[in-house]
Scaffold this active site. Sequence first.
Site, PDB file in Angstrom:
ATOM      1  N   SER A   1       4.448  -9.992  -9.857  1.00 12.17           N
ATOM      2  CA  SER A   1       5.242 -10.959 -10.601  1.00 12.17           C
ATOM      3  C   SER A   1       6.127 -10.221 -11.612  1.00 12.17           C
ATOM      4  O   SER A   1       6.915  -9.364 -11.224  1.00 12.17           O
ATOM      5  CB  SER A   1       4.310 -11.989 -11.269  1.00 12.17           C
TER       6      SER A   1
ATOM      7  N   GLU B   1       9.162 -11.990  -2.945  1.00 13.02           N
ATOM      8  CA  GLU B   1       8.286 -13.163  -3.068  1.00 13.02           C
ATOM      9  C   GLU B   1       8.706 -13.914  -4.302  1.00 13.02           C
ATOM     10  O   GLU B   1       9.385 -13.366  -5.172  1.00 13.02           O
ATOM     11  CB  GLU B   1       6.814 -12.740  -3.137  1.00 13.02           C
TER      12      GLU B   1
ATOM     13  N   HIS C   1       2.451 -15.176  -4.911  1.00 13.25           N
ATOM     14  CA  HIS C   1       1.760 -16.048  -5.857  1.00 13.25           C
ATOM     15  C   HIS C   1       0.858 -17.084  -5.198  1.00 13.25           C
ATOM     16  O   HIS C   1       0.269 -17.908  -5.887  1.00 13.25           O
ATOM     17  CB  HIS C   1       2.784 -16.782  -6.731  1.00 13.25           C
TER      18      HIS C   1
END
Length: 291
Positions: free
Chosen positions: A96, A195, A262
């Site tokens: 992230s 992502e 995630h």
Amino acid sequence: MLVSPSGPTRPERVARGVELLTGWGLRPLLAPHAYARHGYLAGTDELRAADLNTAFADPEIRGVLCTRGGYGAQRVVDAIDMAAVRRDPKVVAGFSDITALQFALWRGARLASVHGPGAAWLDERTPLTSAESLHAALMSTEPVSVVRSAEEETARLVVPGVATGPLLGGNLCLITASLGTPDMPDLTGAILLIEEVEEQPYKVDRMLTHLRRAGALDGVAGVAVGQFTRCADDWPVTVVDVLAERLGDLGVPVLGGLPVGHGVGQLTVPVGTPATLDAVTGTLTVTAAVR
């Protein structure tokens, strides 16, 4: 050492992560300011940078595991002691917002790292398969292989072909936010990993268009598409439609359906090491980031 370079973390989740790591025979140490809080940050920039530099300078520390993402890593990467990183390379794991840290370490020290769950562990999202995947990437020198899952939303995104090159990337927002900074890697000959979470299709379109217009994707060898979690809105266009349109004409292999990101069942992959993307067999195989 468990560090919090981005957002504030939750002690009860970190306690579960400590339990997991201890079960692997590791000795997790909390960084001095791992539980600090400064608004939406895990402490001031000075404290977060200090914890990173403490971990990189300590010869007893062999791995640096980020507790979570959130926001804030970009604010401290310029304060990292890259000389210490180069003198004593350690495995760094996170995802992230940690993409910003991983890009900086790649730029400043050519340090390969690990894109995987943070140490603030949540069993509901990262079950046994996630733990086993992180364990393998951190503690084995064997290549890591991730197979396309038909259950993933992006699974129908396939442009056949085989590509080889270093796997670079991570969170799409952070990749795009790195454009124009010293940390944005040259993706020529690389396999790009992307992502995302909670970004509507038009925002994903905007980010991919930005990368294209900036020339960042001109020499890319292939694209590995991970989980795009909760990326829906009220428009009839889906995030997979956007990904297919903005990636499908690059003329390189594209493989979706990889459980990296995630979503539930997140798997771990090294980044910064040689990889093979086979969009025919539906596999991404990556050389280990540890030795």
